[in-house]
Design an enzyme around this catalytic site. Sequence first.
Site, PDB file in Angstrom:
ATOM      1  N   HIS A  20      38.884 -17.072  60.997  1.00 27.15           N
ATOM      2  CA  HIS A  20      39.574 -15.786  60.852  1.00 27.15           C
ATOM      3  C   HIS A  20      41.027 -16.011  60.457  1.00 27.15           C
ATOM      4  CE1 HIS A  20      40.978 -16.972  64.865  1.00 27.15           C
ATOM      5  NE2 HIS A  20      41.929 -16.057  64.773  1.00 27.15           N
ATOM      6  N   HIS A  72      36.461 -19.369  65.730  1.00 22.19           N
ATOM      7  CA  HIS A  72      35.773 -18.491  64.779  1.00 22.19           C
ATOM      8  C   HIS A  72      36.657 -18.340  63.533  1.00 22.19           C
ATOM      9  CE1 HIS A  72      32.586 -15.325  64.264  1.00 22.19           C
ATOM     10  NE2 HIS A  72      33.361 -15.146  63.212  1.00 22.19           N
ATOM     11  N   GLN A 110      45.027 -13.642  60.037  1.00 21.25           N
ATOM     12  CA  GLN A 110      45.741 -12.454  60.473  1.00 21.25           C
ATOM     13  C   GLN A 110      46.587 -11.897  59.336  1.00 21.25           C
ATOM     14  OE1 GLN A 110      47.596 -12.546  64.414  1.00 21.25           O
ATOM     15  NE2 GLN A 110      46.961 -14.680  64.568  1.00 21.25           N
ATOM     16  N   SER A 159      43.643 -19.481  68.946  1.00 16.28           N
ATOM     17  CA  SER A 159      43.011 -19.235  70.230  1.00 16.28           C
ATOM     18  C   SER A 159      41.502 -19.253  70.132  1.00 16.28           C
ATOM     19  CB  SER A 159      43.495 -17.888  70.784  1.00 16.28           C
ATOM     20  OG  SER A 159      43.317 -16.891  69.796  1.00 16.28           O
ATOM     21  N   CYS A 197      32.702 -12.865  67.260  1.00 17.75           N
ATOM     22  CA  CYS A 197      31.326 -12.911  66.764  1.00 17.75           C
ATOM     23  C   CYS A 197      30.734 -11.500  66.672  1.00 17.75           C
ATOM     24  CB  CYS A 197      30.462 -13.788  67.679  1.00 17.75           C
ATOM     25  SG  CYS A 197      30.530 -15.550  67.281  1.00 17.75           S
ATOM     26  N   ASN A 222      45.928 -19.529  61.162  1.00 21.10           N
ATOM     27  CA  ASN A 222      46.193 -20.649  62.061  1.00 21.10           C
ATOM     28  C   ASN A 222      44.867 -21.289  62.350  1.00 21.10           C
ATOM     29  OD1 ASN A 222      48.922 -20.494  62.533  1.00 21.10           O
ATOM     30  ND2 ASN A 222      48.703 -19.101  64.265  1.00 21.10           N
ATOM     31  N   CYS A 235      32.470 -15.423  72.370  1.00 20.28           N
ATOM     32  CA  CYS A 235      33.526 -15.294  71.352  1.00 20.28           C
ATOM     33  C   CYS A 235      33.792 -13.814  71.061  1.00 20.28           C
ATOM     34  CB  CYS A 235      33.099 -16.005  70.075  1.00 20.28           C
ATOM     35  SG  CYS A 235      34.144 -15.619  68.662  1.00 20.28           S
ATOM     36  N   HIS A 290      30.105 -18.358  63.501  1.00 22.74           N
ATOM     37  CA  HIS A 290      31.142 -18.894  64.379  1.00 22.74           C
ATOM     38  C   HIS A 290      31.544 -20.318  64.000  1.00 22.74           C
ATOM     39  CE1 HIS A 290      33.308 -19.022  68.257  1.00 22.74           C
ATOM     40  NE2 HIS A 290      32.883 -20.266  68.359  1.00 22.74           N
TER      41      HIS A 290
END
Length: 347
Positions: free
Chosen positions: A172, A170, A174, A167, A57, A159, A54, A119
Amino acid sequence: MKLAGLKLTEDPHRRLNALTNEWILVSPHRATRPWQGEVAPLPSAKEPAYDPTCYLCPGNTRAGGIRNPDYSTTFVFENDFAALKPQVPRARLDVDGMGLLVAESEPGICRVICFSPRHDLTLATMPLEEIELVVDTWLGQFRELSGLKDIHHVQIFENRGAMMGASNPHPHCQIWATASIPEAPAKEIAAQRAYLQSHARCLLCDYASLETREQIRVVYQNNDFIALVPFWAVWPFEILVCSRRHFGSMNQFVDHEIRSLSEILQRITSTYDKVFGVPFPYSMGFHQSPTDGIDHPECHFHAHFYPPLLRSATIRKFMVGFEMLGTPQRDITPEAAAERLRELAGR
Ligand SMILES: [Zn+2]
Ligand SMILES: [Zn+2]
Ligand SMILES: [Zn+2]
């Protein structure tokens, strides 16, 4: 028009989205029709706490050979594949001044925020104190980016799930910070401004108090925020989160609002995961005052959750056909969706 005759639970009708001035078609009588549409594969098994492949990570190498620090809370970095760049000179093209071939440069900044070194966690499964650190990080980023020259809007969004094109599992989100105000918030700001001018009150303050009175679309509420399926929802289990107090951006948060927002985000995402018994995919994001140096008394802080799932873990809603060429449409009513979510949120 005979209003009393409209049965929102039975008759095909259209509803106005007061935030965008767009209409959506609701067809409650179709909610029981047989479905033979796409069945997507189920999400794969549980993720490991650390994934050596990943790129998010701690300690792993990203594109271009950059190594992530051994971070222990949240971690922010400039997107290695940024859609925007800061050093683009401001310029505009309009061939022959005809308004037909028009383009503008768009300086901007794209960042990624990892919510946790773990993760395998999500907003639905992270401890509340760790979600508070995420909200704190959003606040710091909003503050920093909004102070930059040529950054007039800061969009924070997440997302979640392969179905939404995420994609990487993990946890996260944006941030895309831009020189112009993007389309979706621009439409909503225009509607909020028009409402303020004609009513001398805030659109979302009024809307939230109407929904609080009616209760039928409210999913969950705490002292500072309310989560509801909006009257005009397009996505089956769409949720709008509004602050109870009127303010435009995270910049105006008072301390307990950080905790309250964390709590309601945790509640919404964990409720979503109960709907079909799988991690619920969605796109979510905050709509806040533009950072263009102008006062925006019309803007009311809120967040949208747009989840695509419709009938099961594998059957999603598509926006095609009439929805693409005409108007968005839904079968299950927002009131029915809210009832189901409310029941799950209370468990
Ligand atoms: Zn990871
Ligand atoms: Zn307001
Ligand atoms: Zn909005």
